[in-house]
Design a protein around this motif. Sequence first.
Motif, PDB file in Angstrom:
ATOM      1  N   THR A  84      -6.674  38.557 -47.159  1.00 20.88           N
ATOM      2  CA  THR A  84      -7.078  39.149 -45.887  1.00 20.88           C
ATOM      3  C   THR A  84      -8.575  38.997 -45.743  1.00 20.88           C
ATOM      4  N   ILE A  85      -9.014  38.666 -44.536  1.00 18.93           N
ATOM      5  CA  ILE A  85     -10.441  38.528 -44.263  1.00 18.93           C
ATOM      6  C   ILE A  85     -10.742  39.101 -42.889  1.00 18.93           C
ATOM      7  N   GLN A  86     -11.931  39.725 -42.761  1.00 21.47           N
ATOM      8  CA  GLN A  86     -12.385  40.254 -41.481  1.00 21.47           C
ATOM      9  C   GLN A  86     -13.677  39.545 -41.097  1.00 21.47           C
ATOM     10  N   PRO A  87     -13.581  38.440 -40.359  1.00 20.32           N
ATOM     11  CA  PRO A  87     -14.785  37.668 -40.030  1.00 20.32           C
ATOM     12  C   PRO A  87     -15.749  38.426 -39.131  1.00 20.32           C
ATOM     13  N   PHE A  88     -15.211  39.267 -38.238  1.00 21.67           N
ATOM     14  CA  PHE A  88     -16.076  40.072 -37.382  1.00 21.67           C
ATOM     15  C   PHE A  88     -15.273  41.286 -36.924  1.00 21.67           C
ATOM     16  N   ARG A  89     -15.996  42.261 -36.394  1.00 27.50           N
ATOM     17  CA  ARG A  89     -15.375  43.524 -36.024  1.00 27.50           C
ATOM     18  C   ARG A  89     -14.266  43.298 -34.993  1.00 27.50           C
ATOM     19  N   GLY A  90     -13.134  43.913 -35.251  1.00 27.54           N
ATOM     20  CA  GLY A  90     -12.006  43.838 -34.330  1.00 27.54           C
ATOM     21  C   GLY A  90     -11.025  42.732 -34.630  1.00 27.54           C
ATOM     22  N   PHE A  91     -11.416  41.775 -35.485  1.00 26.87           N
ATOM     23  CA  PHE A  91     -10.534  40.643 -35.780  1.00 26.87           C
ATOM     24  C   PHE A  91     -10.214  40.608 -37.269  1.00 26.87           C
ATOM     25  N   GLN A  92      -8.953  40.426 -37.566  1.00 30.02           N
ATOM     26  CA  GLN A  92      -8.515  40.334 -38.958  1.00 30.02           C
ATOM     27  C   GLN A  92      -7.522  39.201 -39.098  1.00 30.02           C
ATOM     28  N   LEU A  93      -7.675  38.419 -40.158  1.00 28.93           N
ATOM     29  CA  LEU A  93      -6.796  37.291 -40.450  1.00 28.93           C
ATOM     30  C   LEU A  93      -6.220  37.494 -41.842  1.00 28.93           C
ATOM     31  N   SER A  94      -4.900  37.437 -41.931  1.00 26.36           N
ATOM     32  CA  SER A  94      -4.244  37.594 -43.233  1.00 26.36           C
ATOM     33  C   SER A  94      -3.126  36.581 -43.348  1.00 26.36           C
TER      34      SER A  94
ATOM     35  N   VAL B   9       0.561  32.769 -41.540  1.00 21.46           N
ATOM     36  CA  VAL B   9      -0.775  33.157 -41.076  1.00 21.46           C
ATOM     37  C   VAL B   9      -0.593  34.214 -39.991  1.00 21.46           C
ATOM     38  N   ASN B  10      -1.246  35.345 -40.171  1.00 25.31           N
ATOM     39  CA  ASN B  10      -1.130  36.454 -39.227  1.00 25.31           C
ATOM     40  C   ASN B  10      -2.521  36.853 -38.741  1.00 25.31           C
ATOM     41  N   GLY B  11      -2.700  36.865 -37.442  1.00 26.86           N
ATOM     42  CA  GLY B  11      -3.975  37.273 -36.870  1.00 26.86           C
ATOM     43  C   GLY B  11      -3.799  38.432 -35.907  1.00 26.86           C
ATOM     44  N   GLN B  12      -4.792  39.314 -35.874  1.00 29.10           N
ATOM     45  CA  GLN B  12      -4.790  40.396 -34.890  1.00 29.10           C
ATOM     46  C   GLN B  12      -6.212  40.579 -34.376  1.00 29.10           C
ATOM     47  N   TYR B  13      -6.293  40.836 -33.077  1.00 26.51           N
ATOM     48  CA  TYR B  13      -7.605  40.996 -32.443  1.00 26.51           C
ATOM     49  C   TYR B  13      -7.536  42.171 -31.486  1.00 26.51           C
ATOM     50  N   LYS B  14      -8.409  43.131 -31.725  1.00 25.10           N
ATOM     51  CA  LYS B  14      -8.515  44.291 -30.849  1.00 25.10           C
ATOM     52  C   LYS B  14      -9.608  44.025 -29.828  1.00 25.10           C
ATOM     53  N   LEU B  15      -9.211  43.927 -28.576  1.00 28.00           N
ATOM     54  CA  LEU B  15     -10.155  43.590 -27.516  1.00 28.00           C
ATOM     55  C   LEU B  15     -11.205  44.687 -27.371  1.00 28.00           C
ATOM     56  N   PRO B  16     -12.493  44.309 -27.211  1.00 26.72           N
ATOM     57  CA  PRO B  16     -13.567  45.300 -27.095  1.00 26.72           C
ATOM     58  C   PRO B  16     -13.603  45.913 -25.690  1.00 26.72           C
TER      59      PRO B  16
ATOM     60  N   PRO C 269     -13.915  49.217 -22.991  1.00 22.99           N
ATOM     61  CA  PRO C 269     -14.552  50.538 -22.931  1.00 22.99           C
ATOM     62  C   PRO C 269     -13.498  51.639 -22.815  1.00 22.99           C
ATOM     63  N   GLY C 270     -13.894  52.858 -23.117  1.00 25.00           N
ATOM     64  CA  GLY C 270     -12.998  53.990 -22.950  1.00 25.00           C
ATOM     65  C   GLY C 270     -12.051  54.161 -24.125  1.00 25.00           C
ATOM     66  N   ASP C 271     -11.068  55.061 -23.925  1.00 29.61           N
ATOM     67  CA  ASP C 271     -10.134  55.394 -24.999  1.00 29.61           C
ATOM     68  C   ASP C 271      -9.009  54.386 -25.147  1.00 29.61           C
ATOM     69  N   THR C 272      -8.689  53.645 -24.112  1.00 30.56           N
ATOM     70  CA  THR C 272      -7.588  52.691 -24.198  1.00 30.56           C
ATOM     71  C   THR C 272      -7.983  51.483 -25.045  1.00 30.56           C
ATOM     72  N   ASP C 273      -7.004  50.814 -25.627  1.00 31.45           N
ATOM     73  CA  ASP C 273      -7.287  49.598 -26.377  1.00 31.45           C
ATOM     74  C   ASP C 273      -6.097  48.664 -26.279  1.00 31.45           C
ATOM     75  N   VAL C 274      -6.399  47.368 -26.325  1.00 23.54           N
ATOM     76  CA  VAL C 274      -5.395  46.313 -26.285  1.00 23.54           C
ATOM     77  C   VAL C 274      -5.561  45.464 -27.538  1.00 23.54           C
TER      78      VAL C 274
END
Length: 843
Positions: A689-699, A733-740, A742-747
């Motif tokens: 597992t690696i986290q290249p930058f905040r919000g993105f993770q690749l495993s 290969v599994n990737g997930q990205y949390k879109l930056p 605003p507010g409390d909601t997240d995608v």
Amino acid sequence: MVTKFSALASVGLLAMVVGLPAQAQTSVPGAGTPASAPDATTTGSESVAAARPSTTTEAQPGTDRVSIGDIVVTARRREESLERVPIAITALSGAALAQRSVVSVDQLRSFAPSVNISAQDRGEATFYIRGQGPGILGGGQRNFTSVATYFAEVPTAIAGSGVFYDLANVQVLKGPQGTLFGRNTTGGAVLFEPAKPTFEIGGYLKGSYGNYDYHEIEGELNLPIVDDVLAIRVAGDYNRRHGFTTSVITGQQLDSRNNDSYRVSVLFKPTTSIENVTIVDSNYRNNTGSGDVLRQVYPQAQISSLSLPGVPVAIPIRVASPSNTFIGCLQAPLPGCFTGPFAAQQTVGAALATQAPDINGNPFVGFGLTGLTPAQMNAALAQQQALGPRRTLEPNLLFRRVRDIGVTNRTTWQIDDNLLVKNIIAFRRERTAEINNLTGPFSYITTSYANGGVPYVRGFEQFTEELQLQGKIPNIGLSYILGYYHEQAVPGFNQTYRGTAFGVTTNTAQYYNDKSDAAFAHVEYSIVSGLQFSGGLRYTRDKRFAQSSVTLDNGTCYQTDPGTGLPICPASGSAKFRALTGDATLQYNLTSTALVYGAYRRGYKSGGLNLPAPTAATRQFNPEHVDDFEVGMKGDFNIGVPLRANVALFYDKYKDIQIIVPVFVNGNTTTAAVNAASAIIKGVEYEGTIQPFRGFQLSGFVSYLDAKCQVDAGTGCRRGRQIPYQPHWKYSVNGQYKLPLPGDTDVTAFATYSFSSRVTTGDPDAARAGLLDTYPGYGTLDARLEWHDAITKGVDLSVFGSNLTNKNYITGGYPLASFLGSEVALYGEPRTYGVSLRVRFGK
């Protein structure tokens, strides 16, 4: 039986749950509430607890540790970081299963290295771990597999839909198991852990809809009844989906999904040191049969030379065009076989059933190969190839109905800081009915017809008891576990079913009584700073009894005693097996965040009986054994960004493998289970597992498996040939990205691509006959988009899809062409997609 164990006082430590990847719950008494962690697939051992709240990607103060979610496990019955446990495991939390849209057992093959799942029926998926799999099934008895599946820490069969809801985690343990809990195995174990009640109000209701008229309602409600004393959790799943394979003969939509499931869990803490959890669960599945399609034919098959008295030779094969219009028969038309629109021929299958009798005078839908010409068989194959993998020439109306119910009680008593007592006691019952067809449009082997209106034809009732003492001696750095395990299984009712093979319809009655008792011990000892020894021993004793009667409709016994050659009904047998097994591991901590280890484990799987035995020498087969050697490294590293890397290399000497071989008796061919094979299984696994930058993770993972038989021995085992259904290469290969946002909601977007290389089939003689003897490799793409608090707070919206490229790939079937003359294959699910809406409240 339920009242039997509900009257017992049980004590023990509640099972802990995994926190990989996203949200999970702790199940350790006194642990915190659900916490979130990045999605990750990691390695460890035995049992996994919840992820800690930490999701930081920076080194923690005072250490060189870089955290990708601090995963806490109880592999050795105490809390410790998964990265500190010197055994390989893959774990997925309930949230991670939802992110990957996992709804059936066979999908787990995409998320764990050195793991494959093969199926002859969609309701009977079977696990292979590091080349070891479900084993063989002898007549009149249940099967012992090399890979045990557990629900709530109790070994029991897990397959089909209706399992993947309100789960805390699923864990895949690799290598022999047995010195820490439950049943002994040679290949590994897969643990399904349900979420446990908490003392906070919470719950959710989720509705989903997708193609093939997929619709599902899933929900959970957690209620504290008495603060810090009594809580209840109720969860359920209603799931429907039309089949995606259509019989152009009967019009039946095969491969449907139709299940109703529920769980009720009660948490009771009469004191701060005693905790009791009782789980009642039920799963009812009533599906159409599997959509097997004809893959190849072999008119010169061995069976064609047999004498089949009374077998009709003039049963027509009806031929349909891709537009579902009948265009003729493969031989002279008979009543029920004529041209015309498909819609007008819905009852043709029923009409055909009256065409010819078997030797009892019963209607018979099959025939022997002596009644088919090569031209007719090849014409049927050509017709199936024109139809493709989602339409079939299946002439029977197939179904599979299964009802499961179980009651599990787990209790802990923390006597003092250095001694804990744990008890797990459970009862489980299963009933099955089905109509199954092994030979596609030819239908010369069909099994498990319900007999005389009986709703179920096979049964399974299991009672288990496991007691543990967990302690430590702090002044010498020693901790230990002492345990006892008992299991007894019987059918629970009179098993009877009808089957037709080559013109002979028989009635089979079966009974078994299996008992297993084991004592086990495990210790951990700190030799010097950074160096630890752990190991254990297990003594197992198995007692098996089986009985079988095969009769014709007029009551005539249709099985013989191999010693006398005379008819014998019932035939019965008993056997006892015992073994001493164990393991030993050395672990060295390179740093506070990395370790290396070396392990040796010896595994054992019970022997069994052949009933009725074809010869006196094949009445009994002996246990299997494996010697497993593994070395590995686990670590969290800072390479400018957080990186987790786990590697394991293993070498297994697998001997006395139980296999099926043909046996020739009085000019006839039958089969028997024998010990006639050995294998060397070796490979390497990497998960990272690696986290290249905040919000993105690749495993992901990659694994290589070399599993070769060492001798020529029976079905599925040839010298130098890869063991059936075992790919050399697998990766995901599994990737997930949390879109930056605003507010409390997240995608958050999730995507997984998984690849498995080709596998050999269970027909080692296929290549010699010029037939296909492998299933091709394949890759699948899955994706999901989740919008939390989409409409308002507490309302989530998701869209999802599996096998988005609509890849056609084979997952199993009956590869028997060189012996039976035909092979049918079971294809994986096509492209599926849908949308879900979840409303959640409380914790």
